[in-house]
Motif scaffolding. Structure first.
Motif: not given
Lengths: 202, 202
Positions: A64, A190, B1-6
């Motif tokens: 990160w 998102m 949070m750089p990652k994640g689910q839309p």
């Protein structure tokens, strides 16, 4: 607004100049974006003043904020402003013996180790700006005692500014801080099905 | 949070990758601190990606944000990341003939000149990240037409991210933006009689 008139003039026995240069505890909290980026933006000002800067990244992933890390290292190494020292929990903290990793330190233990080093550096006045990135989490989760943090910050010697970021900053920390900004999400890509992308999220 | 689910997967005919790399219009607004610092923190990520960065500072004072300016110039000149071009309204904009200043351009005219240059640079795809610092003000004051800004941003070619900062961002801009964060003041040192200080406010 960098200039302006304060709302009140406190009866604290300090001159305006003394009061102006009182070191700050700043907190960037809330669920919106910009908490860490604003802390690193602040570090640019500290760098320009020639201040030694210490960053403690209280997140598990070592990947990160690689952009901010590289930029601040280039700045620190340029010799034109302050120095920059970057500590990453995600790499097991640089000051910890590598053989500790054989036993895989838990996030909780790692966060505590980070805080212990912050305490040592505050006592030694190693830095003039400390960025404790995502440090609100270990306090929120009870891994690091908020009351101790507040007491250590209150009693820190010299002129050390401390910026703490992360969602869910504990109320005691907010009460003790001088400057608190809440970043709220009005709209996020998102929500429209767009995932994070390079140059923006990292 | 750089990652994640839309939260949703839109029926827009784009692949996840195409959607992910769609260029953003981001707005940092609200009365709290951190709007500009977060924009310049974002610029560190863009710099790390090697992107050309253009900063347009829509404020009258040439002295504001000297720390960020110097840091980003050192980064741009380091040759290790993207280039940085910094335009200041407070110095009469670099591309305007100096003799214009004999007639002292008004802030309103200067803001319009800035926007005209932004339009030219968007059309020419000069930069990959544009920071339009404090640009919410000239829109809020009616100096620059919000509808035109929204249309120009919507129709901009290529992959150009645009970050706009400032209080009172117009609702039409917020509606058109992809990412909007509101910075709210929870607590500020000036409430306790402390004025701004170097390394923190500038």
């Amino acid at each position: 607004m960098p200039k302006g008139q304060p709302n009140v003039v406190p009866q604290d026995g300090l001159t305006t100049r003394q009061r102006r240069n009182r070191p700050l505890v700043a907190v960037h909290t809330g669920v919106g974006k910009g908490k860490s980026t604003a802390a690193f933006g602040l570090a640019l000002r500290a760098w320009n003043q020639g201040w030694p800067i210490g960053v403690f990244q209280f997140v598990k992933s070592a990947k990160w904020k690689v952009g901010e890390e590289r930029a601040l290292k280039v700045l620190g190494d340029s010799g034109e402003g302050g120095s920059v020292t970057w500590h990453k929990m995600g790499e097991g903290w640089s000051w910890i013996q590598r053989n500790v990793q054989d036993g895989e330190m838990s996030s909780e233990a790692a966060a505590r180790e980070g805080w212990e080093q912050v305490k040592r550096d505050l006592a030694a006045e190693t830095y003039r700006l400390l960025v404790l990135d995502e440090f609100a989490y270990p306090m929120h989760w009870g891994w690091v005692d908020v009351e101790e943090v507040v007491a250590v910050l209150r009693d820190r010697p010299g002129t050390q500014h401390v910026v703490i970021t992360g969602r869910n900053a504990p109320q005691q920390l907010i009460d003790a801080a001088d400057l608190v900004t809440e970043m709220s999400k009005v709209k996020h890509p998102m929500d429209a099905g767009q995932k994070g992308q390079k140059g923006i999220e990292w």
